[in-house]
Motif scaffolding. Sequence first.
Motif, PDB file in Angstrom:
ATOM      1  N   UNK A  15       0.834  -1.202   0.000  1.00  0.00           N
ATOM      2  CA  UNK A  15       0.000   0.000   0.000  1.00  0.00           C
ATOM      3  C   UNK A  15       0.872   1.255   0.000  1.00  0.00           C
ATOM      4  N   UNK A  16       0.365   2.355  -0.508  1.00  0.00           N
ATOM      5  CA  UNK A  16       1.150   3.592  -0.480  1.00  0.00           C
ATOM      6  C   UNK A  16       1.324   4.082   0.955  1.00  0.00           C
ATOM      7  N   UNK A  17       2.348   4.877   1.177  1.00  0.00           N
ATOM      8  CA  UNK A  17       2.625   5.390   2.514  1.00  0.00           C
ATOM      9  C   UNK A  17       1.497   6.305   2.970  1.00  0.00           C
ATOM     10  N   UNK A  18       1.104   6.178   4.237  1.00  0.00           N
ATOM     11  CA  UNK A  18       0.017   6.986   4.792  1.00  0.00           C
ATOM     12  C   UNK A  18       0.583   8.248   5.427  1.00  0.00           C
ATOM     13  N   UNK A  19      -0.053   9.346   5.160  1.00  0.00           N
ATOM     14  CA  UNK A  19       0.348  10.616   5.756  1.00  0.00           C
ATOM     15  C   UNK A  19      -0.348  10.778   7.099  1.00  0.00           C
ATOM     16  N   UNK A  20       0.427  11.003   8.155  1.00  0.00           N
ATOM     17  CA  UNK A  20      -0.177  11.171   9.474  1.00  0.00           C
ATOM     18  C   UNK A  20      -0.408  12.631   9.809  1.00  0.00           C
ATOM     19  N   UNK A  21       0.024  13.517   8.965  1.00  0.00           N
ATOM     20  CA  UNK A  21      -0.123  14.940   9.262  1.00  0.00           C
ATOM     21  C   UNK A  21      -1.212  15.587   8.411  1.00  0.00           C
ATOM     22  N   UNK A  22      -2.117  14.802   7.877  1.00  0.00           N
ATOM     23  CA  UNK A  22      -3.156  15.351   7.006  1.00  0.00           C
ATOM     24  C   UNK A  22      -4.155  16.220   7.728  1.00  0.00           C
ATOM     25  N   UNK A  23      -4.561  15.833   8.913  1.00  0.00           N
ATOM     26  CA  UNK A  23      -5.576  16.580   9.650  1.00  0.00           C
ATOM     27  C   UNK A  23      -5.058  17.044  11.007  1.00  0.00           C
ATOM     28  N   UNK A  24      -3.798  17.377  11.098  1.00  0.00           N
ATOM     29  CA  UNK A  24      -3.218  17.802  12.372  1.00  0.00           C
ATOM     30  C   UNK A  24      -3.796  19.131  12.835  1.00  0.00           C
ATOM     31  N   UNK A  25      -4.264  19.948  11.912  1.00  0.00           N
ATOM     32  CA  UNK A  25      -4.835  21.242  12.283  1.00  0.00           C
ATOM     33  C   UNK A  25      -6.128  21.064  13.068  1.00  0.00           C
ATOM     34  N   UNK A  26      -6.855  19.981  12.827  1.00  0.00           N
ATOM     35  CA  UNK A  26      -8.077  19.720  13.599  1.00  0.00           C
ATOM     36  C   UNK A  26      -7.715  19.425  15.049  1.00  0.00           C
ATOM     37  N   UNK A  27      -6.689  18.611  15.253  1.00  0.00           N
ATOM     38  CA  UNK A  27      -6.255  18.309  16.614  1.00  0.00           C
ATOM     39  C   UNK A  27      -5.753  19.554  17.326  1.00  0.00           C
ATOM     40  N   UNK A  28      -5.057  20.416  16.613  1.00  0.00           N
ATOM     41  CA  UNK A  28      -4.573  21.654  17.198  1.00  0.00           C
ATOM     42  C   UNK A  28      -5.736  22.552  17.612  1.00  0.00           C
ATOM     43  N   UNK A  29      -6.724  22.679  16.755  1.00  0.00           N
ATOM     44  CA  UNK A  29      -7.896  23.503  17.059  1.00  0.00           C
ATOM     45  C   UNK A  29      -8.661  22.948  18.253  1.00  0.00           C
ATOM     46  N   UNK A  30      -8.863  21.635  18.293  1.00  0.00           N
ATOM     47  CA  UNK A  30      -9.557  21.027  19.427  1.00  0.00           C
ATOM     48  C   UNK A  30      -8.769  21.196  20.723  1.00  0.00           C
ATOM     49  N   UNK A  31      -7.463  21.131  20.643  1.00  0.00           N
ATOM     50  CA  UNK A  31      -6.625  21.346  21.823  1.00  0.00           C
ATOM     51  C   UNK A  31      -6.739  22.763  22.352  1.00  0.00           C
ATOM     52  N   UNK A  32      -6.773  23.742  21.468  1.00  0.00           N
ATOM     53  CA  UNK A  32      -6.901  25.137  21.891  1.00  0.00           C
ATOM     54  C   UNK A  32      -8.267  25.387  22.524  1.00  0.00           C
ATOM     55  N   UNK A  33      -9.321  24.845  21.906  1.00  0.00           N
ATOM     56  CA  UNK A  33     -10.664  24.991  22.472  1.00  0.00           C
ATOM     57  C   UNK A  33     -10.746  24.323  23.839  1.00  0.00           C
TER      58      UNK A  33
END
Length: 77
Positions: free
Chosen positions: A44-62
């Motif tokens: 399988x192709x390599x999976x990107x783990x940083x695709x939705x990191x901005x969502x985690x950052x936003x949830x952390x700030x909230x």
Amino acid sequence: MKKLFKISILLYFLFSDFMLFAQLGGGPNDEDDNGSTGLEGGDPPAASISGKIWILLLLGIVYFFIILKRRNQLNKN
């Protein structure tokens, strides 16, 4: 209505990745990028783990501001 809106936003973020990257299965003579046919062969192709990191950052700030607000209310009492 407010609760329904929150649930729909949550479901959108949970399932948007699955819908965006879904692939149709190939036919018997349809080769993919790895040289194999169908869904059962090749690496399988390599999976990107940083695709939705901005969502985690936003949830952390909230979450931080919610906790900060609760602590300030407890300190006032």
